[in-house]
Design a protein around this motif. Structure first.
Motif, PDB file in Angstrom:
ATOM      1  N   ARG A 171     -45.696  40.411  70.762  1.00 58.97           N
ATOM      2  CA  ARG A 171     -45.017  41.635  71.163  1.00 58.97           C
ATOM      3  C   ARG A 171     -45.917  42.875  71.080  1.00 58.97           C
ATOM      4  NH1 ARG A 171     -39.549  41.973  71.250  1.00 58.97           N
ATOM      5  NH2 ARG A 171     -39.570  43.990  70.168  1.00 58.97           N
ATOM      6  N   TYR A 172     -47.127  42.713  70.578  1.00 62.15           N
ATOM      7  CA  TYR A 172     -48.009  43.868  70.386  1.00 62.15           C
ATOM      8  C   TYR A 172     -48.315  44.530  71.722  1.00 62.15           C
ATOM      9  CZ  TYR A 172     -51.621  46.860  68.519  1.00 62.15           C
ATOM     10  OH  TYR A 172     -52.337  47.968  68.166  1.00 62.15           O
ATOM     11  N   GLY A 173     -48.296  45.879  71.752  1.00 58.23           N
ATOM     12  CA  GLY A 173     -48.370  46.607  73.006  1.00 58.23           C
ATOM     13  C   GLY A 173     -49.757  46.903  73.526  1.00 58.23           C
ATOM     14  N   GLY A 174     -50.790  46.726  72.742  1.00 52.09           N
ATOM     15  CA  GLY A 174     -52.141  47.055  73.174  1.00 52.09           C
ATOM     16  C   GLY A 174     -52.992  45.821  73.408  1.00 52.09           C
ATOM     17  N   GLU A 175     -54.267  46.045  73.733  1.00 51.39           N
ATOM     18  CA  GLU A 175     -55.212  44.930  73.832  1.00 51.39           C
ATOM     19  C   GLU A 175     -55.329  44.261  72.469  1.00 51.39           C
ATOM     20  OE1 GLU A 175     -58.930  46.250  75.337  1.00 51.39           O
ATOM     21  OE2 GLU A 175     -58.103  47.062  77.192  1.00 51.39           O
ATOM     22  N   LYS A 176     -55.465  42.945  72.463  1.00 48.67           N
ATOM     23  CA  LYS A 176     -55.415  42.246  71.181  1.00 48.67           C
ATOM     24  C   LYS A 176     -56.254  40.980  71.227  1.00 48.67           C
ATOM     25  CE  LYS A 176     -51.100  40.307  72.875  1.00 48.67           C
ATOM     26  NZ  LYS A 176     -49.645  40.483  72.890  1.00 48.67           N
ATOM     27  N   GLU A 177     -56.770  40.631  70.064  1.00 49.44           N
ATOM     28  CA  GLU A 177     -57.462  39.366  69.843  1.00 49.44           C
ATOM     29  C   GLU A 177     -56.855  38.705  68.614  1.00 49.44           C
ATOM     30  OE1 GLU A 177     -61.735  39.505  69.847  1.00 49.44           O
ATOM     31  OE2 GLU A 177     -61.779  41.195  71.250  1.00 49.44           O
ATOM     32  N   LEU A 178     -57.066  37.402  68.504  1.00 56.83           N
ATOM     33  CA  LEU A 178     -56.466  36.640  67.413  1.00 56.83           C
ATOM     34  C   LEU A 178     -57.479  35.642  66.873  1.00 56.83           C
ATOM     35  CD1 LEU A 178     -54.089  35.589  65.686  1.00 56.83           C
ATOM     36  CD2 LEU A 178     -53.374  34.213  67.666  1.00 56.83           C
ATOM     37  N   ARG A 179     -57.556  35.561  65.551  1.00 52.85           N
ATOM     38  CA  ARG A 179     -58.305  34.513  64.879  1.00 52.85           C
ATOM     39  C   ARG A 179     -57.297  33.640  64.131  1.00 52.85           C
ATOM     40  NH1 ARG A 179     -60.956  36.974  67.861  1.00 52.85           N
ATOM     41  NH2 ARG A 179     -62.958  38.004  67.494  1.00 52.85           N
ATOM     42  N   ILE A 180     -57.352  32.343  64.375  1.00 55.30           N
ATOM     43  CA  ILE A 180     -56.407  31.397  63.785  1.00 55.30           C
ATOM     44  C   ILE A 180     -57.146  30.551  62.752  1.00 55.30           C
ATOM     45  CG2 ILE A 180     -54.930  29.394  64.237  1.00 55.30           C
ATOM     46  CD1 ILE A 180     -54.468  30.570  67.050  1.00 55.30           C
ATOM     47  N   TYR A 181     -56.545  30.428  61.561  1.00 51.09           N
ATOM     48  CA  TYR A 181     -57.103  29.602  60.490  1.00 51.09           C
ATOM     49  C   TYR A 181     -56.145  28.425  60.308  1.00 51.09           C
ATOM     50  CZ  TYR A 181     -60.186  33.500  60.170  1.00 51.09           C
ATOM     51  OH  TYR A 181     -61.108  34.463  60.500  1.00 51.09           O
ATOM     52  N   GLU A 182     -56.519  27.313  60.961  1.00 51.53           N
ATOM     53  CA  GLU A 182     -55.581  26.213  61.176  1.00 51.53           C
ATOM     54  C   GLU A 182     -55.188  25.506  59.890  1.00 51.53           C
ATOM     55  OE1 GLU A 182     -55.149  22.334  64.155  1.00 51.53           O
ATOM     56  OE2 GLU A 182     -56.997  23.528  64.136  1.00 51.53           O
ATOM     57  N   PHE A 183     -56.073  25.453  58.900  1.00 51.71           N
ATOM     58  CA  PHE A 183     -55.804  24.660  57.711  1.00 51.71           C
ATOM     59  C   PHE A 183     -55.688  25.518  56.451  1.00 51.71           C
ATOM     60  CE2 PHE A 183     -57.943  21.915  60.776  1.00 51.71           C
ATOM     61  CZ  PHE A 183     -56.991  20.914  60.898  1.00 51.71           C
ATOM     62  N   ASN A 184     -55.422  26.806  56.642  1.00 50.75           N
ATOM     63  CA  ASN A 184     -55.317  27.710  55.496  1.00 50.75           C
ATOM     64  C   ASN A 184     -53.891  28.126  55.231  1.00 50.75           C
ATOM     65  OD1 ASN A 184     -58.357  28.373  56.509  1.00 50.75           O
ATOM     66  ND2 ASN A 184     -58.126  28.613  54.309  1.00 50.75           N
ATOM     67  N   ASP A 185     -53.624  28.368  53.943  1.00 53.41           N
ATOM     68  CA  ASP A 185     -52.351  28.928  53.485  1.00 53.41           C
ATOM     69  C   ASP A 185     -52.477  30.451  53.565  1.00 53.41           C
ATOM     70  OD1 ASP A 185     -49.868  29.373  52.235  1.00 53.41           O
ATOM     71  OD2 ASP A 185     -50.249  27.968  50.605  1.00 53.41           O
ATOM     72  N   HIS A 186     -51.798  31.171  52.716  1.00 47.66           N
ATOM     73  CA  HIS A 186     -51.710  32.619  52.842  1.00 47.66           C
ATOM     74  C   HIS A 186     -53.038  33.329  52.580  1.00 47.66           C
ATOM     75  CE1 HIS A 186     -49.484  36.268  53.367  1.00 47.66           C
ATOM     76  NE2 HIS A 186     -49.720  36.700  52.140  1.00 47.66           N
ATOM     77  N   GLU A 187     -54.023  32.618  52.035  1.00 53.05           N
ATOM     78  CA  GLU A 187     -55.337  33.242  51.858  1.00 53.05           C
ATOM     79  C   GLU A 187     -56.003  33.519  53.197  1.00 53.05           C
ATOM     80  OE1 GLU A 187     -56.221  28.936  52.371  1.00 53.05           O
ATOM     81  OE2 GLU A 187     -54.727  30.080  51.228  1.00 53.05           O
ATOM     82  N   GLY A 188     -55.580  32.821  54.248  1.00 51.33           N
ATOM     83  CA  GLY A 188     -56.138  33.063  55.573  1.00 51.33           C
ATOM     84  C   GLY A 188     -57.638  32.858  55.606  1.00 51.33           C
ATOM     85  N   GLY A 189     -58.331  33.747  56.318  1.00 57.83           N
ATOM     86  CA  GLY A 189     -59.765  33.567  56.519  1.00 57.83           C
ATOM     87  C   GLY A 189     -60.644  34.139  55.437  1.00 57.83           C
ATOM     88  N   GLU A 190     -60.087  34.975  54.554  1.00 54.78           N
ATOM     89  CA  GLU A 190     -60.822  35.578  53.439  1.00 54.78           C
ATOM     90  C   GLU A 190     -62.185  36.133  53.891  1.00 54.78           C
ATOM     91  OE1 GLU A 190     -60.446  32.307  50.532  1.00 54.78           O
ATOM     92  OE2 GLU A 190     -59.075  33.621  49.432  1.00 54.78           O
ATOM     93  N   ALA A 191     -63.255  35.763  53.187  1.00 54.67           N
ATOM     94  CA  ALA A 191     -64.570  36.355  53.467  1.00 54.67           C
ATOM     95  C   ALA A 191     -65.041  36.063  54.889  1.00 54.67           C
ATOM     96  CB  ALA A 191     -65.601  35.840  52.454  1.00 54.67           C
ATOM     97  N   ASP A 192     -64.701  34.886  55.412  1.00 51.70           N
ATOM     98  CA  ASP A 192     -65.083  34.582  56.798  1.00 51.70           C
ATOM     99  C   ASP A 192     -64.416  35.556  57.771  1.00 51.70           C
ATOM    100  OD1 ASP A 192     -66.680  32.464  56.071  1.00 51.70           O
ATOM    101  OD2 ASP A 192     -65.136  30.948  56.379  1.00 51.70           O
ATOM    102  N   HIS A 193     -63.178  35.899  57.486  1.00 55.61           N
ATOM    103  CA  HIS A 193     -62.490  36.811  58.393  1.00 55.61           C
ATOM    104  C   HIS A 193     -63.020  38.235  58.258  1.00 55.61           C
ATOM    105  CE1 HIS A 193     -59.499  37.979  61.237  1.00 55.61           C
ATOM    106  NE2 HIS A 193     -58.995  38.887  60.426  1.00 55.61           N
ATOM    107  N   GLN A 194     -63.489  38.617  57.077  1.00 56.08           N
ATOM    108  CA  GLN A 194     -64.110  39.938  56.943  1.00 56.08           C
ATOM    109  C   GLN A 194     -65.297  40.076  57.892  1.00 56.08           C
ATOM    110  OE1 GLN A 194     -64.821  40.314  52.610  1.00 56.08           O
ATOM    111  NE2 GLN A 194     -63.614  42.188  52.749  1.00 56.08           N
ATOM    112  N   VAL A 195     -66.081  39.017  58.019  1.00 55.20           N
ATOM    113  CA  VAL A 195     -67.215  39.037  58.946  1.00 55.20           C
ATOM    114  C   VAL A 195     -66.721  39.237  60.380  1.00 55.20           C
ATOM    115  CG1 VAL A 195     -69.137  37.678  59.871  1.00 55.20           C
ATOM    116  CG2 VAL A 195     -68.634  37.618  57.418  1.00 55.20           C
ATOM    117  N   GLU A 196     -65.629  38.541  60.731  1.00 53.13           N
ATOM    118  CA  GLU A 196     -65.032  38.705  62.056  1.00 53.13           C
ATOM    119  C   GLU A 196     -64.558  40.146  62.266  1.00 53.13           C
ATOM    120  OE1 GLU A 196     -64.475  36.438  64.629  1.00 53.13           O
ATOM    121  OE2 GLU A 196     -65.764  35.018  63.574  1.00 53.13           O
ATOM    122  N   GLN A 197     -63.907  40.697  61.261  1.00 51.05           N
ATOM    123  CA  GLN A 197     -63.395  42.063  61.375  1.00 51.05           C
ATOM    124  C   GLN A 197     -64.518  43.073  61.561  1.00 51.05           C
ATOM    125  OE1 GLN A 197     -61.095  42.227  57.703  1.00 51.05           O
ATOM    126  NE2 GLN A 197     -59.197  42.335  58.882  1.00 51.05           N
TER     127      GLN A 197
END
Length: 325
Positions: A285-311
């Motif tokens: 439903r987000y109204g602007g341009e958007k990208e998504l990173r999916i962490y298929e085998f993670n619980d609520h910790e998500g991508g942690e340090a790996d996702h910081q690099v992405e960000q």
């Protein structure tokens, strides 16, 4: 650990019709204009660190009430910087001044908001929430004032979050055209709400966002905080319609179409706290341009340090691509 929600293909297809209050825009306009933002204060803090300057922050939040935080700046900065405003996860306060240094170390100004009522240590400058709430709530924050949008706890927290984004844009060390908002879990939901309510935000990075698609979260989440609402409705069986009406004003998935800044989402497919379908509801439903990173085998910790690099890489690209206003 196994999937506790929809499969990835089912999440891509999950596009719920959410109830949008007819007075949603009026409610937030009335809330955010009820008080003029007061003067923010920034007091230098001696952390013992040499490469980052830190300031203890006090900003007038909801009803002009003082909300604390930290501002980190690279010590050698000699011109206005892009800024990352960070909102924290559920139950977390701003902590110690040296705990979160990633964004300042990467060359950004970094403004961290304490979450009213959730700080764990008076010594670290916790922000109280002085508002009373009706008896009958369950432990936690999600049911405080939940029978009336005007009294609901997150009305105050989201207002605080908007005030922090506005204060960041006005700080002389910050390039006001390059302010991003971010957060994990509760912080991700707050970042989405701010992006919807504060159009001058230039980028948003919601990480496994809480406060999204409340009804589904209540139905399928295996762990708190959504379960607080379940416990409340077990006690107050006749209040379901009233409760979900209140929550609709604060649902990040309801607010998301109003946001237009570029966004980078993250979602964890085995998340038991913020079920992935609820995060996908906000993403779709987000109204602007958007990208998504999916962490298929993670619980609520998500991508942690790996996702910081992405960000970091995404935000540098996003800000570099923006033309001066």
């Amino acid at each position: 650990m196994a999937l506790t929600d929809l499969t990835l293909d089912e999440c891509w297809a999950y596009r719920p019709e959410l109830t949008v209050p007819v007075d949603l825009d009026g409610f937030w306009a009335r809330t955010l204009t009820a008080d003029q933002p007061g003067q923010a204060t920034y007091e230098p803090v001696d952390t013992g660190l040499t490469q980052i300057r830190t300031f203890a922050v006090t900003i007038a939040g909801f009803a002009g009430e003082p909300v604390h935080g930290w501002l980190h700046l690279p010590a050698q900065a000699d011109q206005p910087l892009p800024c990352v405003v960070e909102y924290l996860g559920y139950g977390r306060g701003r902590g110690r001044p040296h705990e979160k240094l990633f964004w300042a170390a990467a060359g950004f100004a970094h403004l961290i908001m304490d979450t009213r009522g959730q700080g764990w240590s008076a010594a670290s400058g916790s922000t109280p929430d002085p508002h009373p709430y009706p008896a009958g709530t369950v432990p936690g924050f999600l049911t405080r004032g939940i029978t009336d949008p005007d009294d609901f706890y997150y009305r105050r927290v989201i207002t605080d979050a908007v005030r922090f984004a506005q204060a960041a844009r006005e700080h002389p060390a910050v390039d006001g055209d390059r302010v991003a908002v971010t957060g994990i879990s509760q912080g991700g939901g707050l970042a989405l709400a701010v992006a919807a309510l504060c159009p001058d935000v230039a980028a948003v990075m919601p990480d496994v966002p809480f406060l999204s698609d409340f009804r589904r979260g209540v139905q399928v989440a295996g762990r708190a905080p959504y379960t607080e609402i379940v416990e409340y409705l077990k006690l107050h069986r006749n209040r379901g319609s009233q409760v979900f009406h209140t929550l609709s004003y604060f649902d990040a998935a309801v607010l998301a179409p109003r946001a237009t800044a570029p966004a980078l989402f993250s979602i964890a497919m085995m998340d038991q706290i913020c079920p992935p379908s609820t995060c996908f509801a906000a993403y779709h439903r987000y109204g602007g341009e958007k990208e998504l990173r999916i962490y298929e085998f993670n619980d609520h910790e998500g991508g942690e340090a790996d996702h910081q690099v992405e960000q970091l890489a995404w935000l540098r690209r996003t800000f570099a691509a923006e033309s001066p206003r």
